[in-house]
Write a protein that holds these residues in place. Structure first.
Motif, PDB file in Angstrom:
ATOM      1  N   LEU A   1       0.873  -1.171   0.000  1.00  0.00           N
ATOM      2  CA  LEU A   1       0.000   0.000   0.000  1.00  0.00           C
ATOM      3  C   LEU A   1       0.909   1.220   0.000  1.00  0.00           C
ATOM      4  O   LEU A   1       1.771   1.352   0.861  1.00  0.00           O
ATOM      5  CB  LEU A   1      -0.905  -0.001   1.233  1.00  0.00           C
ATOM      6  N   ARG A   2       0.720   2.082  -0.968  1.00  0.00           N
ATOM      7  CA  ARG A   2       1.585   3.253  -1.064  1.00  0.00           C
ATOM      8  C   ARG A   2       0.788   4.455  -1.552  1.00  0.00           C
ATOM      9  O   ARG A   2      -0.304   4.315  -2.115  1.00  0.00           O
ATOM     10  CB  ARG A   2       2.770   2.983  -1.997  1.00  0.00           C
ATOM     11  N   GLU A   3       1.353   5.608  -1.330  1.00  0.00           N
ATOM     12  CA  GLU A   3       0.748   6.844  -1.819  1.00  0.00           C
ATOM     13  C   GLU A   3       1.332   7.145  -3.196  1.00  0.00           C
ATOM     14  O   GLU A   3       2.543   7.304  -3.347  1.00  0.00           O
ATOM     15  CB  GLU A   3       1.030   8.004  -0.862  1.00  0.00           C
ATOM     16  N   LEU A   4       0.467   7.187  -4.194  1.00  0.00           N
ATOM     17  CA  LEU A   4       0.892   7.506  -5.552  1.00  0.00           C
ATOM     18  C   LEU A   4       0.800   9.013  -5.752  1.00  0.00           C
ATOM     19  O   LEU A   4      -0.239   9.622  -5.477  1.00  0.00           O
ATOM     20  CB  LEU A   4       0.009   6.781  -6.571  1.00  0.00           C
ATOM     21  N   LEU A   5       1.875   9.594  -6.223  1.00  0.00           N
ATOM     22  CA  LEU A   5       1.943  11.042  -6.400  1.00  0.00           C
ATOM     23  C   LEU A   5       1.925  11.387  -7.884  1.00  0.00           C
ATOM     24  O   LEU A   5       2.564  10.712  -8.692  1.00  0.00           O
ATOM     25  CB  LEU A   5       3.218  11.595  -5.758  1.00  0.00           C
ATOM     26  N   VAL A   6       1.191  12.420  -8.228  1.00  0.00           N
ATOM     27  CA  VAL A   6       1.103  12.888  -9.610  1.00  0.00           C
ATOM     28  C   VAL A   6       1.824  14.229  -9.707  1.00  0.00           C
ATOM     29  O   VAL A   6       1.532  15.153  -8.941  1.00  0.00           O
ATOM     30  CB  VAL A   6      -0.365  13.050 -10.061  1.00  0.00           C
ATOM     31  N   TYR A   7       2.767  14.302 -10.654  1.00  0.00           N
ATOM     32  CA  TYR A   7       3.556  15.523 -10.817  1.00  0.00           C
ATOM     33  C   TYR A   7       3.315  16.142 -12.191  1.00  0.00           C
ATOM     34  O   TYR A   7       3.127  15.427 -13.183  1.00  0.00           O
ATOM     35  CB  TYR A   7       5.049  15.226 -10.669  1.00  0.00           C
ATOM     36  N   GLU A   8       3.338  17.448 -12.207  1.00  0.00           N
ATOM     37  CA  GLU A   8       3.287  18.179 -13.468  1.00  0.00           C
ATOM     38  C   GLU A   8       4.718  18.392 -13.945  1.00  0.00           C
ATOM     39  O   GLU A   8       5.570  18.867 -13.188  1.00  0.00           O
ATOM     40  CB  GLU A   8       2.599  19.533 -13.269  1.00  0.00           C
ATOM     41  N   ILE A   9       4.991  17.983 -15.173  1.00  0.00           N
ATOM     42  CA  ILE A   9       6.340  18.149 -15.708  1.00  0.00           C
ATOM     43  C   ILE A   9       6.327  19.245 -16.774  1.00  0.00           C
ATOM     44  O   ILE A   9       5.285  19.513 -17.379  1.00  0.00           O
ATOM     45  CB  ILE A   9       6.874  16.815 -16.285  1.00  0.00           C
ATOM     46  N   PRO A  10       7.445  19.927 -17.005  1.00  0.00           N
ATOM     47  CA  PRO A  10       8.789  19.653 -16.467  1.00  0.00           C
ATOM     48  C   PRO A  10       9.072  20.291 -15.105  1.00  0.00           C
ATOM     49  O   PRO A  10      10.168  20.152 -14.582  1.00  0.00           O
ATOM     50  CB  PRO A  10       9.690  20.270 -17.534  1.00  0.00           C
ATOM     51  N   LEU A  11       8.106  20.987 -14.527  1.00  0.00           N
ATOM     52  CA  LEU A  11       8.361  21.685 -13.259  1.00  0.00           C
ATOM     53  C   LEU A  11       8.441  20.721 -12.080  1.00  0.00           C
ATOM     54  O   LEU A  11       8.915  21.093 -11.006  1.00  0.00           O
ATOM     55  CB  LEU A  11       7.257  22.719 -13.003  1.00  0.00           C
ATOM     56  N   MET A  12       7.959  19.482 -12.268  1.00  0.00           N
ATOM     57  CA  MET A  12       7.923  18.474 -11.202  1.00  0.00           C
ATOM     58  C   MET A  12       7.164  18.999  -9.988  1.00  0.00           C
ATOM     59  O   MET A  12       7.569  18.828  -8.842  1.00  0.00           O
ATOM     60  CB  MET A  12       9.340  18.043 -10.814  1.00  0.00           C
TER      61      MET A  12
END
Length: 276
Positions: A190-201
């Protein structure tokens, strides 16, 4: 005729994860209702085998008190699955359930379709030819899931003869089984999935989910024999079916393994280039 007599080629495909995988089943769990922390692991509670005393306590409790009841009887609550937790969600947090097949056969078939589409577009040669084909085949005015229908129709579909309705699709000849999942319980987490906006991360979203981190997914893939392989043998009466038969034999004229390898490697390279 038995399906074994129709099979032209068979593949046994084994997939292994190189990163944690999550394909949502459509079910959401709640921490301290469906999931509890027990023995330093996250326990998916087995409600069908709850002790009578736990059932009675839950029935007489308000919704907001259920986590406290679960905590009180934690040592007697049975688990369907005990998995390591990379990060423990707070009480009431939503956790997405993993599909029981991890990656269903239908999803793999869709991936094969995309890989073959990539291969066929690449075979057009020049950038201009590829660009023109994409412009003709993609309708940006449609919903995202329907944008590429024209593109797929051009490569994989053809109308039935005049007196018949509908279309035939080259992938009618491909059967992909749901996988046999070979994995120990330690392969789930069980983990927390993180969503990033790229290229700014820049982090823009997060979601707790059960993931598949190791093990194997074993699929059987069957390519069916088309009705006629030698189209030159068609009689004049049957020639109106030429396009149909030609499309149904499309998958015999390509190397699916090479297509998957090329598309997979290209996809990984592109994704890595986004963050490196």
């Amino acid at each position: 005729m038995h399906i074994k007599q129709l099979v032209f080629k068979k593949y046994r495909v084994t997939l292994k994860p190189i990163t944690p995988i999550h394909v949502w089943s459509g079910v959401k769990f709640r921490m301290w209702i469906d999931l509890i922390v027990k023995h330093e692991k996250v326990c998916l509670v087995d409600t069908e085998n709850f002790p009578v005393e736990v059932v009675k306590a839950l029935i007489s409790s308000k919704l907001e008190d259920i986590p406290h009841v679960m905590s009180k009887y934690i040592d007697t609550i049975p688990c369907k699955l005990e998995i390591p937790s990379i990060s423990v969600p707070k009480m009431w947090s939503e956790v997405l359930e993993l599909n029981k097949y991890v990656v269903p056969g239908s999803s793999l078939k869709g991936y094969i379709r995309t890989a073959l589409l990539y291969t066929m577009l690449s075979s057009l040669g020049t950038t201009d030819a590829i660009r023109d084909t994409l412009r003709k085949g993609i309708d940006l005015g449609k919903e995202p899931k329907n944008m590429s229908q024209g593109l797929e129709a051009g490569f994989f579909r053809t109308p039935q003869p005049v007196k018949q309705k509908g279309f035939v699709d080259a992938f009618q000849e491909l059967i992909v089984s749901d996988p046999v999942v070979e994995a120990e319980q330690t392969c789930y987490s069980l983990r927390e999935l993180l969503v990033y906006e790229i290229p700014l991360m820049k982090q823009i979203a997060s979601q707790y989910a059960i993931t598949f981190d190791c093990g194997k997914l074993i699929y059987d893939i069957k390519l069916l024999e088309p009705p006629i392989r030698d189209l030159s043998a068609l009689s004049p009466v049957d020639r109106e079916h030429h396009n149909v038969l030609n499309k149904l034999s499309l998958l015999l004229r390509v190397d699916l393994i090479d297509a998957l390898r090329a598309f997979g490697c290209n996809t990984i390279e592109k994704e890595l280039n986004k963050i490196i």
